[in-house]
Design a protein around this motif. Structure first.
Motif, PDB file in Angstrom:
ATOM      1  N   HIS A  51       0.947  -1.209   0.172  1.00  0.00           N
ATOM      2  CA  HIS A  51      -0.046   0.174  -0.037  1.00  0.00           C
ATOM      3  C   HIS A  51       0.763   1.341  -0.089  1.00  0.00           C
ATOM      4  O   HIS A  51       0.396   2.431  -0.475  1.00  0.00           O
ATOM      5  CB  HIS A  51      -0.989   0.016   1.258  1.00  0.00           C
ATOM      6  CG  HIS A  51      -1.998  -0.969   1.162  1.00  0.00           C
ATOM      7  ND1 HIS A  51      -2.767  -1.370   2.240  1.00  0.00           N
ATOM      8  CD2 HIS A  51      -2.534  -1.547   0.007  1.00  0.00           C
ATOM      9  CE1 HIS A  51      -3.542  -2.173   1.704  1.00  0.00           C
ATOM     10  NE2 HIS A  51      -3.555  -2.413   0.492  1.00  0.00           N
ATOM     11  N   GLU A  54       2.061   1.677  -3.496  1.00  0.00           N
ATOM     12  CA  GLU A  54       0.839   2.397  -4.267  1.00  0.00           C
ATOM     13  C   GLU A  54       0.646   3.902  -4.036  1.00  0.00           C
ATOM     14  O   GLU A  54       0.361   4.804  -4.799  1.00  0.00           O
ATOM     15  CB  GLU A  54      -0.619   1.561  -4.110  1.00  0.00           C
ATOM     16  CG  GLU A  54      -0.477   0.324  -4.434  1.00  0.00           C
ATOM     17  CD  GLU A  54      -1.635  -0.580  -3.898  1.00  0.00           C
ATOM     18  OE1 GLU A  54      -2.637   0.110  -3.303  1.00  0.00           O
ATOM     19  OE2 GLU A  54      -1.779  -1.828  -4.136  1.00  0.00           O
ATOM     20  N   ASN A  57       3.427   5.735  -5.663  1.00  0.00           N
ATOM     21  CA  ASN A  57       3.053   5.835  -7.140  1.00  0.00           C
ATOM     22  C   ASN A  57       1.981   6.837  -7.413  1.00  0.00           C
ATOM     23  O   ASN A  57       1.899   7.604  -8.350  1.00  0.00           O
ATOM     24  CB  ASN A  57       2.795   4.687  -7.649  1.00  0.00           C
ATOM     25  CG  ASN A  57       3.806   3.729  -7.711  1.00  0.00           C
ATOM     26  OD1 ASN A  57       5.056   4.131  -7.814  1.00  0.00           O
ATOM     27  ND2 ASN A  57       3.778   2.423  -7.559  1.00  0.00           N
TER      28      ASN A  57
END
Length: 139
Positions: A51, A54, A57
Motif C-alpha cells: 500500500h 501504491e 506511485n
C-alpha cells in the motif's frame, strides 16, 4: 481497529535508506500505533508495504514533487517519534518536562525528522499558551 494506515504503511514500506534517514522502526515500537494494547496491530506488513508503494506511485502520478513527498514523510516520522516521548511534572511543579533518556532521544529524533532544533520542539510540547484578547500568556 487500526487508524491512520499511512503510519503503518510508512514503517513497513519505506526503503532501507528512508528508514535509516527517518530513524524508523517496526510499527509496534511506536505507542501511537499500539492503541493501548500490546498486540493491537492486526495488519500484514507485506500488505502495508504494498500500500505504501501504491501511495508513492499515486502521489507521483498526481504530480506531487518528490521534495514535497519527502517533507510529508519527515513530518509523519516526527509524529511517530513524538509518540515515544513521556512527560513528568517539572521539579518546580509548574509544568512538565521530558521523563528519561529515551524520551530525550525520541525528542531528538522527532526534531531531526521535522527540521527543528530539539529545544524548539521541547518548548512547544511543554509550554502552554493562553490567548486572551490581544495578549498571549506562556506558562
Amino acid at each position: 481497529e487500526r487508524g491512520y494506515h499511512v503510519f503503518y504503511e510508512l514503517c513497513a514500506g519505506a526503503t532501507k535508506e528512508q528508514k535509516k534517514a527517518l530513524q524508523l522502526h517496526a510499527a509496534r515500537e511506536f505507542p501511537y500505533l499500539m492503541c493501548g494494547e500490546e498486540n493491537a496491530r492486526n495488519g500484514d506488513d507485506r500488505m502495508d508495504a504494498g500500500h505504501f508503494g501504491e501511495l508513492m506511485n499515486a502521489l507521483d502520478a498526481c504530480g506531487i514533487r518528490k521534495e514535497d513527498v519527502e517533507l510529508v514523510l519527515r513530518l509523519l516520522a516526527g509524529l511517530l517519534h513524538m509518540s515515544r516521548m513521556t512527560f513528568a511534572e517539572s521539579a518546580e511543579g509548574d509544568g512538565s518536562q521530558l521523563a528519561g533518556k529515551d524520551s530525550s532521544m525520541s525528542r531528538d529524533s522527532a526534531a531531526k525528522s521535522m527540521g527543528l532544533k530539539p529545544d524548539e520542539l521541547l518548548k512547544v510540547v511543554t509550554t502552554r499558551t493562553l490567548v486572551t484578547g490581544k495578549s498571549e500568556i506562556y506558562s
